[in-house]
Write a protein that holds these residues in place. Structure first.
Motif, PDB file in Angstrom:
ATOM      1  N   VAL A 151       2.294   1.661  12.759  1.00  0.00           N
ATOM      2  CA  VAL A 151       2.034   1.443  11.327  1.00  0.00           C
ATOM      3  C   VAL A 151       3.128   2.131  10.530  1.00  0.00           C
ATOM      4  O   VAL A 151       3.563   3.236  10.880  1.00  0.00           O
ATOM      5  CB  VAL A 151       0.655   2.019  10.938  1.00  0.00           C
ATOM      6  CG1 VAL A 151       0.499   2.089   9.422  1.00  0.00           C
ATOM      7  CG2 VAL A 151      -0.468   1.179  11.536  1.00  0.00           C
ATOM      8  N   GLN A 152       3.578   1.499   9.447  1.00  0.00           N
ATOM      9  CA  GLN A 152       4.552   2.130   8.565  1.00  0.00           C
ATOM     10  C   GLN A 152       3.885   2.560   7.265  1.00  0.00           C
ATOM     11  O   GLN A 152       3.177   1.788   6.620  1.00  0.00           O
ATOM     12  CB  GLN A 152       5.713   1.192   8.235  1.00  0.00           C
ATOM     13  CG  GLN A 152       6.782   1.876   7.384  1.00  0.00           C
ATOM     14  CD  GLN A 152       7.996   1.009   7.123  1.00  0.00           C
ATOM     15  OE1 GLN A 152       7.875  -0.210   7.008  1.00  0.00           O
ATOM     16  NE2 GLN A 152       9.162   1.610   7.042  1.00  0.00           N
TER      17      GLN A 152
ATOM     18  N   LEU B 130       1.073  -8.094  -0.100  1.00  0.00           N
ATOM     19  CA  LEU B 130       2.067  -7.205   0.486  1.00  0.00           C
ATOM     20  C   LEU B 130       3.377  -7.290  -0.282  1.00  0.00           C
ATOM     21  O   LEU B 130       3.697  -8.314  -0.877  1.00  0.00           O
ATOM     22  CB  LEU B 130       2.312  -7.588   1.948  1.00  0.00           C
ATOM     23  CG  LEU B 130       1.113  -7.585   2.893  1.00  0.00           C
ATOM     24  CD1 LEU B 130       1.535  -8.099   4.254  1.00  0.00           C
ATOM     25  CD2 LEU B 130       0.501  -6.211   3.010  1.00  0.00           C
ATOM     26  N   GLY B 131       4.130  -6.197  -0.250  1.00  0.00           N
ATOM     27  CA  GLY B 131       5.489  -6.226  -0.758  1.00  0.00           C
ATOM     28  C   GLY B 131       5.647  -6.059  -2.246  1.00  0.00           C
ATOM     29  O   GLY B 131       6.759  -6.163  -2.759  1.00  0.00           O
TER      30      GLY B 131
ATOM     31  N   ILE C 247      -0.863  -0.574  -4.608  1.00  0.00           N
ATOM     32  CA  ILE C 247       0.089  -1.072  -3.616  1.00  0.00           C
ATOM     33  C   ILE C 247      -0.552  -1.006  -2.238  1.00  0.00           C
ATOM     34  O   ILE C 247      -1.467  -0.209  -1.991  1.00  0.00           O
ATOM     35  CB  ILE C 247       1.407  -0.268  -3.598  1.00  0.00           C
ATOM     36  CG1 ILE C 247       1.160   1.200  -3.211  1.00  0.00           C
ATOM     37  CG2 ILE C 247       2.141  -0.389  -4.907  1.00  0.00           C
ATOM     38  CD1 ILE C 247       2.433   1.950  -2.862  1.00  0.00           C
ATOM     39  N   VAL C 248      -0.077  -1.860  -1.359  1.00  0.00           N
ATOM     40  CA  VAL C 248      -0.391  -1.731   0.059  1.00  0.00           C
ATOM     41  C   VAL C 248       0.513  -0.620   0.583  1.00  0.00           C
ATOM     42  O   VAL C 248       1.724  -0.792   0.687  1.00  0.00           O
ATOM     43  CB  VAL C 248      -0.150  -3.053   0.810  1.00  0.00           C
ATOM     44  CG1 VAL C 248      -0.289  -2.845   2.315  1.00  0.00           C
ATOM     45  CG2 VAL C 248      -1.122  -4.118   0.326  1.00  0.00           C
ATOM     46  N   SER C 249      -0.079   0.530   0.897  1.00  0.00           N
ATOM     47  CA  SER C 249       0.698   1.725   1.241  1.00  0.00           C
ATOM     48  C   SER C 249       1.076   1.790   2.707  1.00  0.00           C
ATOM     49  O   SER C 249       2.028   2.488   3.078  1.00  0.00           O
ATOM     50  CB  SER C 249      -0.101   2.979   0.880  1.00  0.00           C
ATOM     51  OG  SER C 249      -1.330   3.001   1.601  1.00  0.00           O
ATOM     52  N   HIS C 250       0.341   1.103   3.564  1.00  0.00           N
ATOM     53  CA  HIS C 250       0.596   1.105   4.998  1.00  0.00           C
ATOM     54  C   HIS C 250       0.468  -0.322   5.517  1.00  0.00           C
ATOM     55  O   HIS C 250      -0.400  -1.072   5.064  1.00  0.00           O
ATOM     56  CB  HIS C 250      -0.401   1.997   5.744  1.00  0.00           C
ATOM     57  CG  HIS C 250      -0.305   3.455   5.395  1.00  0.00           C
ATOM     58  ND1 HIS C 250      -0.740   3.959   4.186  1.00  0.00           N
ATOM     59  CD2 HIS C 250       0.174   4.517   6.113  1.00  0.00           C
ATOM     60  CE1 HIS C 250      -0.544   5.272   4.159  1.00  0.00           C
ATOM     61  NE2 HIS C 250       0.007   5.622   5.308  1.00  0.00           N
ATOM     62  N   VAL C 251       1.314  -0.660   6.465  1.00  0.00           N
ATOM     63  CA  VAL C 251       1.283  -2.014   7.020  1.00  0.00           C
ATOM     64  C   VAL C 251       1.422  -1.947   8.536  1.00  0.00           C
ATOM     65  O   VAL C 251       2.182  -1.130   9.070  1.00  0.00           O
ATOM     66  CB  VAL C 251       2.400  -2.891   6.412  1.00  0.00           C
ATOM     67  CG1 VAL C 251       3.769  -2.338   6.725  1.00  0.00           C
ATOM     68  CG2 VAL C 251       2.275  -4.333   6.855  1.00  0.00           C
TER      69      VAL C 251
ATOM     70  N   VAL D  66      -0.684  -6.710   9.049  1.00  0.00           N
ATOM     71  CA  VAL D  66      -2.009  -6.543   8.476  1.00  0.00           C
ATOM     72  C   VAL D  66      -1.998  -5.341   7.526  1.00  0.00           C
ATOM     73  O   VAL D  66      -1.329  -4.336   7.780  1.00  0.00           O
ATOM     74  CB  VAL D  66      -3.063  -6.347   9.586  1.00  0.00           C
ATOM     75  CG1 VAL D  66      -4.387  -5.824   9.035  1.00  0.00           C
ATOM     76  CG2 VAL D  66      -3.290  -7.660  10.316  1.00  0.00           C
ATOM     77  N   VAL D  67      -2.748  -5.440   6.435  1.00  0.00           N
ATOM     78  CA  VAL D  67      -2.887  -4.320   5.502  1.00  0.00           C
ATOM     79  C   VAL D  67      -3.529  -3.146   6.231  1.00  0.00           C
ATOM     80  O   VAL D  67      -4.633  -3.256   6.765  1.00  0.00           O
ATOM     81  CB  VAL D  67      -3.737  -4.724   4.284  1.00  0.00           C
ATOM     82  CG1 VAL D  67      -4.045  -3.493   3.413  1.00  0.00           C
ATOM     83  CG2 VAL D  67      -3.038  -5.799   3.468  1.00  0.00           C
ATOM     84  N   GLU D  68      -2.835  -1.999   6.248  1.00  0.00           N
ATOM     85  CA  GLU D  68      -3.347  -0.807   6.933  1.00  0.00           C
ATOM     86  C   GLU D  68      -3.555   0.362   5.976  1.00  0.00           C
ATOM     87  O   GLU D  68      -3.836   1.475   6.417  1.00  0.00           O
ATOM     88  CB  GLU D  68      -2.382  -0.390   8.047  1.00  0.00           C
ATOM     89  CG  GLU D  68      -2.240  -1.407   9.161  1.00  0.00           C
ATOM     90  CD  GLU D  68      -3.483  -1.549  10.015  1.00  0.00           C
ATOM     91  OE1 GLU D  68      -4.386  -0.692   9.882  1.00  0.00           O
ATOM     92  OE2 GLU D  68      -3.562  -2.502  10.806  1.00  0.00           O
ATOM     93  N   GLY D  69      -3.427   0.122   4.674  1.00  0.00           N
ATOM     94  CA  GLY D  69      -3.684   1.189   3.721  1.00  0.00           C
ATOM     95  C   GLY D  69      -3.502   0.701   2.296  1.00  0.00           C
ATOM     96  O   GLY D  69      -2.741  -0.231   2.033  1.00  0.00           O
ATOM     97  N   LEU D  70      -4.253   1.335   1.389  1.00  0.00           N
ATOM     98  CA  LEU D  70      -4.164   1.019  -0.036  1.00  0.00           C
ATOM     99  C   LEU D  70      -3.951   2.309  -0.819  1.00  0.00           C
ATOM    100  O   LEU D  70      -4.479   3.361  -0.440  1.00  0.00           O
ATOM    101  CB  LEU D  70      -5.461   0.346  -0.522  1.00  0.00           C
ATOM    102  CG  LEU D  70      -5.830  -0.990   0.114  1.00  0.00           C
ATOM    103  CD1 LEU D  70      -7.249  -1.376  -0.286  1.00  0.00           C
ATOM    104  CD2 LEU D  70      -4.842  -2.078  -0.310  1.00  0.00           C
TER     105      LEU D  70
END
Length: 401
Positions: free
Chosen positions: A290-291, A313-314, A330-334, A340-344
């Motif tokens: 995950v980033q 995303l983005g 923002i989507v903070s982690h991907v 897939v969205v991994e954080g907000l």
């Protein structure tokens, strides 16, 4: 026998308890941590396939469980250990499964089964052994078992958090260097299927944690004197969790610092007005890359989820709920495997969440910094997560699939 709802039938050796069990069949890619997996409430009503071939070699101990019982509805392994060989072991895995009534199956080609689920998506399934095996011969017997599988409930639309949550509130006091001292902050943690390591990670940082049942109200949260609110992991479909979402919106209205993980991430998404959707086969294991787009850091993380948030995303977006009253997000982690969205992260409110398990039980410790972010947000409101230009991809391949 292991019977999938698409008619696939696998034969193996009875393991654990004998009988019949049903659930959504999913696979976990973790090489270690089967005891934590078994006792993770997020696996309630799921049959777990371990992709690692050799399971049970460290037995069962009394230190590693993540709850008071095994929650998986069934267990599928390839090569069970003949005996435990860890100095920490108190008993054998099969004995524990049998003692807790968990029906399992061994000597199944779990990698072929995993490929089948990865290509076709997760399915309902049943494990049958002992007296639960059919008296009818051949295809007639298999058809009878398949009929039972098809009659079992699916995961979409399942409201399960209340079935795994604590029934009474309790407090976890600061530990380690903070033991006996005044807490640095007080957190109200909503137990939606919480693992025991989660409040411990906060307690290690000097936080007093009030663990509340999934049915808790905003008045219950206020009664704790909380400096922040935490939503845990948990099982089921986030689309059914209307009461926790309503509670979370009250938290956002009052601008109380919020941190959510896993199910809590999905509920933040819902509270902000985004949708959720079911993944084809989900993410389960302790090796998911995950980033964190707010820092550019890539971390290896522990996952257990079959649903995800549908957020853009983005780019920054305005939270859709009630005309954007919660501001920018923002989507903070991907997830780097499938975007897939991994954080907000809310940019105008003190709220953020991730879709994985930063408590790392079992798993890597790459994401432990998230607890530090939460503590900093509560103790120094201006030091919360800094807005950053989103660098995530702009499509949802997993959702499109």
């Amino acid at each position: 026998m292991l019977v999938l709802e698409d008619g696939t039938v696998l034969h193996g050796r009875a393991y654990g308890a004998r009988g019949a069990t049903f659930g959504e069949i999913v696979f976990s890619t973790g090489m270690t941590g089967y005891q934590e997996t078994l006792t993770d409430p997020s696996y309630h009503r799921q049959i777990v396939v371990m992709t690692a071939p050799h399971i049970g070699n460290t037995g069962i101990n009394d230190e590693d469980p993540e709850s008071t019982r095994i929650w998986v509805s069934g267990f599928v392994v390839r090569d069970p250990a003949r005996r435990a060989s860890s100095w920490r072991s108190n008993r054998e895995l099969e004995d524990e499964l049998r003692e807790q009534g968990v029906v399992a199956i061994a000597e199944v080609d779990t990698r072929a089964l995993t490929r089948h689920l990865r290509d076709g998506g997760v399915l309902r399934a049943g494990i049958f052994s002992g007296d639960a095996l059919p008296d009818l011969p051949g295809e007639l017997g298999t058809a009878a078992l398949l009929e039972q599988v098809l009659a079992s409930p699916g995961m979409a639309g399942a409201d399960l958090a209340g079935e795994v949550s604590t029934t009474t509130a309790y407090v976890v006091e600061p530990i380690g260097a903070f033991e006996g001292k005044e807490p640095v902050a007080v957190v109200a943690a909503l137990d939606l299927g919480m693992k025991s390591m989660t409040p411990q990670r906060l307690a290690e940082r000097g936080v007093r944690v009030h663990v509340l049942p999934a049915s808790a109200t905003f008045a219950d949260v206020q009664a704790t004197g909380a400096d922040g609110v935490f939503f845990s992991n948990g099982p089921g479909d986030p689309a059914t969790a209307d009461e926790p979402v309503a509670l979370l919106r009250q938290v956002l209205e009052e601008e109380i610092p919020f941190f959510g993980i896993c199910f809590g991430n999905q509920l933040l998404g819902r509270a902000l007005g985004y949708g959720t959707y079911k993944l084809a086969y989900g993410h389960r294991g302790i090796n998911q890359p995950v980033q964190d787009v707010t820092t550019g850091k890539v971390e290896v993380t522990a996952h257990n989820h079959g649903f995800a948030v549908d957020a853009p995303l983005g780019t920054e977006s305005i939270a859709p709920h009630e005309g954007g009253r919660y501001g920018r997000v923002i989507v903070s982690h991907v997830g780097l495997n499938d975007n897939v969205v991994e954080g907000l992260q809310c940019l105008d409110l003190p709220a953020f969440s991730v879709q994985y398990h930063p408590e790392a039980a079992a798993g890597p410790h790459d994401a432990a910094y998230l607890f530090d972010r939460f503590v900093a947000m509560m103790t120094s409101p201006d030091s919360g997560p800094a807005p950053a230009a989103a660098t995530t991809p702009s499509t949802h391949p997993a959702k499109e699939a």
